[in-house]
Structures are given as C-alpha cells and as structure tokens.
Design a protein around this motif. Sequence first.
Motif, PDB file in Angstrom:
ATOM      1  N   TRP A   1      -4.547  -6.233  11.330  1.00  0.00           N
ATOM      2  CA  TRP A   1      -4.731  -6.748   9.971  1.00  0.00           C
ATOM      3  C   TRP A   1      -4.383  -5.715   8.896  1.00  0.00           C
ATOM      4  O   TRP A   1      -3.906  -6.050   7.820  1.00  0.00           O
ATOM      5  N   ALA A   2      -4.611  -4.409   9.161  1.00  0.00           N
ATOM      6  CA  ALA A   2      -4.281  -3.363   8.191  1.00  0.00           C
ATOM      7  C   ALA A   2      -2.781  -3.303   7.947  1.00  0.00           C
ATOM      8  O   ALA A   2      -2.312  -3.144   6.814  1.00  0.00           O
ATOM      9  N   LEU A   3      -2.003  -3.445   9.047  1.00  0.00           N
ATOM     10  CA  LEU A   3      -0.555  -3.438   8.884  1.00  0.00           C
ATOM     11  C   LEU A   3      -0.109  -4.651   8.077  1.00  0.00           C
ATOM     12  O   LEU A   3       0.800  -4.560   7.232  1.00  0.00           O
ATOM     13  N   GLY A   4      -0.749  -5.783   8.300  1.00  0.00           N
ATOM     14  CA  GLY A   4      -0.412  -6.974   7.532  1.00  0.00           C
ATOM     15  C   GLY A   4      -0.711  -6.793   6.043  1.00  0.00           C
ATOM     16  O   GLY A   4       0.056  -7.232   5.171  1.00  0.00           O
ATOM     17  N   LEU A   5      -1.869  -6.134   5.729  1.00  0.00           N
ATOM     18  CA  LEU A   5      -2.209  -5.872   4.339  1.00  0.00           C
ATOM     19  C   LEU A   5      -1.171  -4.968   3.687  1.00  0.00           C
ATOM     20  O   LEU A   5      -0.737  -5.194   2.544  1.00  0.00           O
ATOM     21  N   ALA A   6      -0.718  -3.935   4.422  1.00  0.00           N
ATOM     22  CA  ALA A   6       0.290  -3.016   3.900  1.00  0.00           C
ATOM     23  C   ALA A   6       1.612  -3.735   3.636  1.00  0.00           C
ATOM     24  O   ALA A   6       2.293  -3.503   2.638  1.00  0.00           O
ATOM     25  N   VAL A   7       1.991  -4.626   4.536  1.00  0.00           N
ATOM     26  CA  VAL A   7       3.236  -5.366   4.356  1.00  0.00           C
ATOM     27  C   VAL A   7       3.135  -6.271   3.113  1.00  0.00           C
ATOM     28  O   VAL A   7       4.071  -6.387   2.324  1.00  0.00           O
ATOM     29  N   GLY A   8       1.978  -6.931   2.918  1.00  0.00           N
ATOM     30  CA  GLY A   8       1.803  -7.790   1.749  1.00  0.00           C
ATOM     31  C   GLY A   8       1.884  -7.008   0.435  1.00  0.00           C
ATOM     32  O   GLY A   8       2.548  -7.429  -0.522  1.00  0.00           O
ATOM     33  N   LEU A   9       1.188  -5.853   0.421  1.00  0.00           N
ATOM     34  CA  LEU A   9       1.250  -5.022  -0.784  1.00  0.00           C
ATOM     35  C   LEU A   9       2.645  -4.451  -1.005  1.00  0.00           C
ATOM     36  O   LEU A   9       3.126  -4.341  -2.133  1.00  0.00           O
ATOM     37  N   GLY A  10       3.323  -4.097   0.092  1.00  0.00           N
ATOM     38  CA  GLY A  10       4.691  -3.582  -0.029  1.00  0.00           C
ATOM     39  C   GLY A  10       5.640  -4.628  -0.582  1.00  0.00           C
ATOM     40  O   GLY A  10       6.544  -4.324  -1.375  1.00  0.00           O
ATOM     41  N   ALA A  11       5.456  -5.887  -0.145  1.00  0.00           N
ATOM     42  CA  ALA A  11       6.309  -6.961  -0.676  1.00  0.00           C
ATOM     43  C   ALA A  11       6.089  -7.140  -2.177  1.00  0.00           C
ATOM     44  O   ALA A  11       7.034  -7.353  -2.949  1.00  0.00           O
ATOM     45  N   THR A  12       4.797  -7.055  -2.583  1.00  0.00           N
ATOM     46  CA  THR A  12       4.506  -7.149  -4.023  1.00  0.00           C
ATOM     47  C   THR A  12       5.170  -6.023  -4.798  1.00  0.00           C
ATOM     48  O   THR A  12       5.771  -6.227  -5.867  1.00  0.00           O
ATOM     49  N   LEU A  13       5.063  -4.797  -4.250  1.00  0.00           N
ATOM     50  CA  LEU A  13       5.684  -3.647  -4.911  1.00  0.00           C
ATOM     51  C   LEU A  13       7.192  -3.804  -4.982  1.00  0.00           C
ATOM     52  O   LEU A  13       7.815  -3.477  -5.996  1.00  0.00           O
ATOM     53  N   ALA A  14       7.804  -4.314  -3.925  1.00  0.00           N
ATOM     54  CA  ALA A  14       9.256  -4.498  -3.912  1.00  0.00           C
ATOM     55  C   ALA A  14       9.691  -5.490  -4.985  1.00  0.00           C
ATOM     56  O   ALA A  14      10.712  -5.301  -5.670  1.00  0.00           O
ATOM     57  N   ILE A  15       8.913  -6.565  -5.167  1.00  0.00           N
ATOM     58  CA  ILE A  15       9.253  -7.554  -6.202  1.00  0.00           C
ATOM     59  C   ILE A  15       9.214  -6.909  -7.583  1.00  0.00           C
ATOM     60  O   ILE A  15      10.128  -7.090  -8.408  1.00  0.00           O
ATOM     61  N   HIS A  16       8.158  -6.102  -7.858  1.00  0.00           N
ATOM     62  CA  HIS A  16       8.037  -5.449  -9.161  1.00  0.00           C
ATOM     63  C   HIS A  16       9.129  -4.409  -9.375  1.00  0.00           C
ATOM     64  O   HIS A  16       9.634  -4.251 -10.504  1.00  0.00           O
ATOM     65  N   LEU A  17       9.523  -3.700  -8.310  1.00  0.00           N
ATOM     66  CA  LEU A  17      10.597  -2.728  -8.445  1.00  0.00           C
ATOM     67  C   LEU A  17      11.925  -3.414  -8.753  1.00  0.00           C
ATOM     68  O   LEU A  17      12.737  -2.915  -9.546  1.00  0.00           O
TER      69      LEU A  17
END
Length: 434
Positions: free
Chosen positions: A28-44
């Motif tokens: 689940w921690a890896l899944g949380l990191a992937v979700g936050l990373g996707a959000t960061l990628a959209i903002h970038l």
Amino acid sequence: MRLWSRELWQLAGLAALGVGLGSLLGAWALGLAVGLGATLAIHLIRLRALYRWLTRTPRAEPPVAPGLWGELFDRLYRYQKAQHLIQNRLQARLERIQQSSEALRESVVMLDRHGDMQWWNSAATDMLGLVAGHDRGQHITNLLRDPRFVRYFAGCDYAEPLTLISPIDERCILEYQVTRYGDGERLLMARDITRLHRLEQMRRDFVANVSHELRTPLTVLAGYLETYGDLADTLPPRLGRGIGQMQAQASRMQNLVNDLLLLSRLEIDQGGEDHARLAPEALLERIAFDARALSGDRHVIEVEVEIERGEAGRAALLGSEAELQSAVSNLAFNAVRYTPEGSRIVLRWRSDASGGFIEVEDDGEGIDPMHIPRLTERFYRVDKSRSTASGGTGLGLAIVKHVLLRHDAHLEIDSHPGAGALFRCAFAPVRLRP
C-alpha cells in the motif's frame, strides 16, 4: 475556495486510488507513492506549460487546463492584457509629450536626479549642440561649463532664470530655466532671447542718450530762470508767479534726467570697481541728517537711527558707498515725502548669521499689498496725484532695486494700509566684513 477544495479532493482521490491498488498487490505504501507521484507529474506538466507560455514572444493564447490551473491561466491572461493596455496608453502619452516637445522652439532637456541628460528635443540639438549618440548620460555641466551656470545649477534655487551667451554661438543670448519634478529629476529649458536682449539694449541706449542730450538745454533753461527769479520783484505779479512755477518744473525735469542717467548707468555698468568696506552707522547718520533737512518746517516728523550694539551689529558692509547712499536715501526721502506730520521714521542696521539688513520703517499711512509687487517698476505710482505733488520722479525704487542687485541683496517690503511701511535691504553674508 471551491477550486482549492476540488484540488484537495483530487489529490486525496489519487492517493486513495494508489493505496487501494497497492493494497491489492500487498504494497500500500508503494501505491500511495505512485498516486502522489502522478499528482506531482500533472502539476509539473502544467507548470512547464505556464513557463513556456510566459517566455514565448509574442505571447499566444494561454494553455487550456481544468480546475485551479485553468483559473490561474485565465487570471494571468487578463492581467497581461490589462497591463499591455496600460503600457500602450503610457507609450502613446510619452510619444505625444515628445512630439509636443519637438514642436517647441525652446530647448527641452530632461535630467535625472543626478543631473545626467536623458532626453532632449531637436531644438536643444540646434541651440545647445547636443549629440544624441555621444551626450546621452553625460552630466549637464559637462556641456554648459560656464561658472555662472554651474553655480546656478548646483545652488538649486531656480526661482529666477539665468541669462548667458550660447555655448556654440557667441552672438546668441540664451535664457535658462530649471524646473524640478518627480523624484528629484529636473527639466532644463532654454530659449533664445537675442532679439529681446538687443531691443532692451537699444532702449537703454536710447534713454541714456536722450537723458544726456536733455541735460544741457535744461541747465541753460534753469540758469536763465534763476536769473529771472532774482528779478521777480521788478516783474508784474502774474509773470513772477509763472517764473516760480517754471523753476519748479525745470528742477523736477532735472531730477528726472539725473535719475534716468543713474538708472541707465546701473543697468549698463557691471560695477564693483569702487566697492570697499564701509560703516553702516555713518551711512545711516548722513542719510538721517539729509532726511531731516528735507522735512523742512515739518519738525514733527521724527527721524531716528537704530544700530545693533551686539557683536554681530558691528559688522561692516562691502559695497559702493555712493550707490548705497543713493539707494537708502531714496527709501528715506520717500518716507519723508509720503508720511504725514506727527510720524516717526527709523533707519535701522542689524546683522546676524543670515546676513546684514538696512531697514527704513515709518508709521504713516501704509501701502495696500496689491501694489507691492509693482513698486520697483519704473514710473509706477500708487497715488499719481500725491506722487506728482511730492516732486518724486517715479524711479526711486527702481534705482534701489538695481543697486541692491549689484550688491548681492534684494528689497523686501512689508506694509498694510494704516499700519506704516517697512522697506528692508537684505544683504547676503558674503557682503559682511568684521
């Protein structure tokens, strides 16, 4: 506020989706990191689009984006359009100001707070010899090096204009005027007054020549009238009275010619050759004696002299004794002529750190303040009938003004109807001597 809430819900949704998918895979921690990373990628990606849009010249329409980013793009776009409109208006006004300045016959030079030249019109190029590619950014005194202009510019007292010869044409006379504006910036204007200067010189020469030519016939006429006056007892009464009136008018004309000649000399001659250290006390005592003699039988007019007895009051004055006696005598004699019986006239000298002061004060009828600005004009009279009866020429205060200008001084007048009058000759500290 709604957009921010939507962004937070989207972030929470992506984080929850990542946690849910990660839980299915046992991480689940890896899944949380992937979700936050996707959000960061959209903002970038949106931030990169914003950067490319802001750095593109000319700027096109803003990028299309949903939510908060879309609102930010729209707000920036509207702000840019508003700023661009303001810049266009300011640019249009600046161009109109420059065009109007170009149309002026007078030179206009814009100076920054340090006195460096920033812009000038074409008249300044022709009149002052400015070169666009060479003189921009230079200090104004690098171009106008006359010591009188340097002192005028550095003194920051621009109440009166300065008249000098053109730096590029000795036959041209220019009048300089400096005006402050903005945050210490200055605007220098210069206009060609050569024609006015020549006309003024012609007027001075005409007055001087005519006055000089009138002097001889008036002297001859006065001499014969004096001879006939001695024989008045042998003449018919009517003829005797006429000779007396002619003598009075001839004397008045002689005084007028003498004042015109003196005023012409003050205007033409630079002076300074006979300046010496003189004692104001002795000067005022002599003038007071003459003023008492002028009052004649009007003994009720009291003429006094007041001198400061302190250390500063013993300061001497540097100047022309003849010119200063003429100027102060005019003030004292005016007080005698225009002050009724029972009045008191005071001739005063005082000095301090700000300079020296000769004052002539009376407690007579006073002068309406509306007349004060014009009192030093030639032939200006507050009351024409009274001035003519007193025998004045109308040139006394004009002579006072020119004498004081030659002595680094100026005339101050304080008077009100019924409250007397105070005429103050204010001398600069450089004119005081221990």
